[in-house]
Each structure stands twice: as structure tokens, then as C-alpha cells.
Design a protein around this motif. Structure first.
Motif, PDB file in Angstrom:
ATOM      1  N   LEU A  48       0.906  -1.044  -0.177  1.00 23.23           N
ATOM      2  CA  LEU A  48       0.011  -0.135   0.065  1.00 23.23           C
ATOM      3  C   LEU A  48       0.888   1.152  -0.028  1.00 23.23           C
ATOM      4  O   LEU A  48       0.570   2.364  -0.862  1.00 23.23           O
ATOM      5  CB  LEU A  48      -1.011   0.031   1.161  1.00 23.23           C
ATOM      6  CG  LEU A  48      -2.087  -1.142   0.903  1.00 23.23           C
ATOM      7  CD1 LEU A  48      -2.824  -1.241   2.493  1.00 23.23           C
ATOM      8  CD2 LEU A  48      -3.210  -0.831   0.071  1.00 23.23           C
ATOM      9  N   ILE A  49       1.954   1.234   0.681  1.00 21.22           N
ATOM     10  CA  ILE A  49       2.800   2.569   0.578  1.00 21.22           C
ATOM     11  C   ILE A  49       3.403   2.581  -0.576  1.00 21.22           C
ATOM     12  O   ILE A  49       3.491   3.670  -1.056  1.00 21.22           O
ATOM     13  CB  ILE A  49       4.047   2.308   1.870  1.00 21.22           C
ATOM     14  CG1 ILE A  49       3.231   2.256   3.136  1.00 21.22           C
ATOM     15  CG2 ILE A  49       5.212   3.189   1.612  1.00 21.22           C
ATOM     16  CD1 ILE A  49       4.396   2.067   4.327  1.00 21.22           C
ATOM     17  N   ALA A  50       4.001   1.587  -1.353  1.00 21.18           N
ATOM     18  CA  ALA A  50       4.499   1.494  -2.762  1.00 21.18           C
ATOM     19  C   ALA A  50       3.527   1.987  -3.499  1.00 21.18           C
ATOM     20  O   ALA A  50       3.787   2.927  -4.512  1.00 21.18           O
ATOM     21  CB  ALA A  50       5.094   0.111  -3.145  1.00 21.18           C
ATOM     22  N   ASP A  51       2.148   1.665  -3.204  1.00 17.92           N
ATOM     23  CA  ASP A  51       1.082   1.927  -4.330  1.00 17.92           C
ATOM     24  C   ASP A  51       0.861   3.568  -4.167  1.00 17.92           C
ATOM     25  O   ASP A  51       0.730   4.324  -5.056  1.00 17.92           O
ATOM     26  CB  ASP A  51      -0.067   1.358  -3.988  1.00 17.92           C
ATOM     27  CG  ASP A  51      -1.207   1.778  -4.663  1.00 17.92           C
ATOM     28  OD1 ASP A  51      -1.047   1.643  -5.989  1.00 17.92           O
ATOM     29  OD2 ASP A  51      -2.558   2.402  -4.453  1.00 17.92           O
ATOM     30  N   VAL A  52       1.279   4.114  -3.095  1.00 14.20           N
ATOM     31  CA  VAL A  52       1.150   5.785  -3.058  1.00 14.20           C
ATOM     32  C   VAL A  52       2.427   6.331  -3.456  1.00 14.20           C
ATOM     33  O   VAL A  52       2.177   7.468  -3.829  1.00 14.20           O
ATOM     34  CB  VAL A  52       0.916   5.972  -1.290  1.00 14.20           C
ATOM     35  CG1 VAL A  52       1.034   7.616  -1.174  1.00 14.20           C
ATOM     36  CG2 VAL A  52      -0.338   5.761  -0.663  1.00 14.20           C
ATOM     37  N   LEU A  53       3.267   5.899  -3.000  1.00 14.31           N
ATOM     38  CA  LEU A  53       4.810   6.497  -3.402  1.00 14.31           C
ATOM     39  C   LEU A  53       5.049   6.596  -4.739  1.00 14.31           C
ATOM     40  O   LEU A  53       5.536   7.528  -5.233  1.00 14.31           O
ATOM     41  CB  LEU A  53       5.824   5.590  -2.712  1.00 14.31           C
ATOM     42  CG  LEU A  53       7.180   6.302  -2.836  1.00 14.31           C
ATOM     43  CD1 LEU A  53       7.119   7.743  -2.033  1.00 14.31           C
ATOM     44  CD2 LEU A  53       8.207   5.274  -2.011  1.00 14.31           C
ATOM     45  N   HIS A  54       4.960   5.287  -5.675  1.00 13.72           N
ATOM     46  CA  HIS A  54       5.143   5.193  -6.953  1.00 13.72           C
ATOM     47  C   HIS A  54       4.678   6.342  -7.862  1.00 13.72           C
ATOM     48  O   HIS A  54       5.400   7.029  -8.365  1.00 13.72           O
ATOM     49  CB  HIS A  54       4.766   3.838  -7.747  1.00 13.72           C
ATOM     50  CG  HIS A  54       5.628   3.581  -9.160  1.00 13.72           C
ATOM     51  ND1 HIS A  54       6.272   2.678  -8.940  1.00 13.72           N
ATOM     52  CD2 HIS A  54       5.442   4.180 -10.059  1.00 13.72           C
ATOM     53  CE1 HIS A  54       6.957   2.492 -10.245  1.00 13.72           C
ATOM     54  NE2 HIS A  54       6.235   3.529 -10.847  1.00 13.72           N
ATOM     55  N   PRO A  55       3.371   6.519  -7.944  1.00 12.82           N
ATOM     56  CA  PRO A  55       2.754   7.747  -8.733  1.00 12.82           C
ATOM     57  C   PRO A  55       3.137   8.878  -8.404  1.00 12.82           C
ATOM     58  O   PRO A  55       3.551   9.639  -9.346  1.00 12.82           O
ATOM     59  CB  PRO A  55       1.230   7.477  -8.583  1.00 12.82           C
ATOM     60  CG  PRO A  55       1.097   6.605  -7.476  1.00 12.82           C
ATOM     61  CD  PRO A  55       2.274   5.679  -7.220  1.00 12.82           C
ATOM     62  N   ALA A  56       3.434   9.252  -7.017  1.00 11.99           N
ATOM     63  CA  ALA A  56       3.803  10.476  -6.828  1.00 11.99           C
ATOM     64  C   ALA A  56       5.320  10.742  -7.178  1.00 11.99           C
ATOM     65  O   ALA A  56       5.616  11.945  -7.866  1.00 11.99           O
ATOM     66  CB  ALA A  56       3.899  10.694  -5.084  1.00 11.99           C
ATOM     67  N   VAL A  57       6.251  10.024  -7.239  1.00 18.26           N
ATOM     68  CA  VAL A  57       7.565  10.043  -7.647  1.00 18.26           C
ATOM     69  C   VAL A  57       7.609  10.088  -9.316  1.00 18.26           C
ATOM     70  O   VAL A  57       8.238  10.853  -9.726  1.00 18.26           O
ATOM     71  CB  VAL A  57       8.613   8.830  -7.108  1.00 18.26           C
ATOM     72  CG1 VAL A  57       9.890   8.992  -7.411  1.00 18.26           C
ATOM     73  CG2 VAL A  57       8.710   9.068  -5.338  1.00 18.26           C
ATOM     74  N   LYS A  58       6.978   9.413  -9.469  1.00 12.53           N
ATOM     75  CA  LYS A  58       6.604   9.125 -11.168  1.00 12.53           C
ATOM     76  C   LYS A  58       6.402  10.622 -11.694  1.00 12.53           C
ATOM     77  O   LYS A  58       6.807  11.028 -12.648  1.00 12.53           O
ATOM     78  CB  LYS A  58       5.647   8.012 -11.607  1.00 12.53           C
ATOM     79  CG  LYS A  58       5.867   8.019 -13.127  1.00 12.53           C
ATOM     80  CD  LYS A  58       6.895   7.231 -13.412  1.00 12.53           C
ATOM     81  CE  LYS A  58       6.695   6.718 -14.977  1.00 12.53           C
ATOM     82  NZ  LYS A  58       8.180   6.560 -15.594  1.00 12.53           N
TER      83      LYS A  58
END
Length: 191
Positions: A48-58
Motif C-alpha cells: 500500500l505504501i509503494a502504491d502511494v509512493l510510486h505515482p507521486a515520484v513518477k
């Protein structure tokens, strides 16, 4: 699960890593002491953390950079290969190499680790040192199991194998990831 590879040179460790038959969803890393460690797929909280983080960084990084979750990065001077939970590297670096080759860690702009109970020491100590030695400008450690409570720490400005600057916030706060990423990360969705 781990298998010893102690006493081998870098070329032998790299060959071992390339030839591993890793079950789908698992990751293989060569950590301190030349030990090959296979890690099972992460749990729901991690994902769930990766799901939030990935698009923000992308969204924050230039199009010519890749934001990847399963890329091997090598630190040959320390005989290490890691697979950060998220890593930002120039696309040209990824496309220039063979599929079975890890990317040199010094090419990364940002490495992110989301701590799991079974790998906490590796993320907090070993990878912190290795990423600084490699000169990765930014290391984001997302630690759900920190003693002081869930915490996000950004390490920056690597010099002589150590990060010289550290910023941190508890889950729910905002942390600024400076250039070359340039992102104010809201961690409220990490809970």
C-alpha cells in the motif's frame, strides 16, 4: 531464506546472482559478507505504501528517468547487489544494459526502502551505508517499525560513504525530497 556465497570475488557473486532461480515475487540480494538472501514478496502494508509512493515520484521526475520497483543495483566496491523497493535512474542507463545485469548504484538518483520486520537491519544499516558509498544522492527510508513509531527519513548529501544530511517526519507528515527529484511527499496515506 539465504545461501552463503562468502569468499567469492565480485565476478563470481555477480554470476551467482544472475543464475539464481528466484521464485516469482521474491527478490534476491547480495548483502554484507557476500551472502545471497532471498526475500519473500512483501505484505499488504508494504504494498500500500509503494502504491502511494510510486505515482507521486513518477509525476515528479523528468520523463527521461525511470521509476522502477524490481531493478537490481550493484555496489561492486562492497560486493553488494540490492533491489530497492523503488529506484529512480535515467532510462538510458536501464536500456543500455542486458536484462540480467544490475545497474550500477551510482547511476541512481533516489533509492527507497520500505522496511519490513524481517529486513529492518539491512535497510536501516547495511543499505544506508552501501547507498552512501555508491554516491546515491537521496535515500528514502520508510520505516513502519521504527522504535519511535512509523517514521520516514530522507538521507542526502553522501560524502565519504556517509550521508551528511538527514530529515525525518512521522507518518502523516510531509517530507521534501529535493532536486533532482523535487517532491513534497505527503505521508498521511502511509498509515
Amino acid at each position: 531464506m539465504s545461501a552463503a556465497a562468502v569468499g567469492q570475488g565480485w565476478d563470481a557473486l555477480l554470476r551467482t546472482w544472475r543464475e539464481l532461480d528466484v521464485p516469482e515475487g521474491w527478490r534476491a540480494e547480495i548483502i554484507e559478507g557476500g551472502i545471497v538472501v532471498m526475500t519473500p514478496p512483501p505484505g499488504r502494508g508494504h504494498n500500500l505504501i509503494a502504491d502511494v509512493l510510486h505515482p507521486a515520484v513518477k509525476t515528479a521526475v523528468p520523463r527521461e528517468w525511470a521509476v522502477l520497483q524490481t531493478l537490481g543495483v550493484s555496489v561492486p566496491g562492497l560486493c553488494r547487489i540490492y533491489e530497492p523497493d523503488l529506484v529512480v535512474v535515467p532510462r538510458g542507463v536501464v536500456s543500455a544494459g542486458a536484462d540480467s545485469e544490475p545497474v550500477p548504484a551510482e547511476e541512481a538518483k533516489l533509492a527507497v526502502e520500505i522496511v519490513s520486520k524481517n529486513n529492518a537491519r539491512t535497510d536501516r544499516v547495511e543499505k544506508l551505508r552501501a547507498y552512501a558509498v555508491a554516491g546515491i544522492p537521496l535515500y528514502l527510508l520508510i520505516d513502519r517499525f521504527a522504535d519511535e513509531g512509523p517514521w520516514v527519513t530522507l538521507f542526502s548529501k553522501p560524502v565519504d560513504g556517509h550521508y551528511r544530511h538527514t530529515d525525518g517526519v512521522p507518518f502523516g507528515g510531509k517530507i521534501t525530497i529535493p532536486e533532482p527529484v523535487g517532491l513534497v511527499l505527503d505521508t498521511k496515506e502511509f498509515d
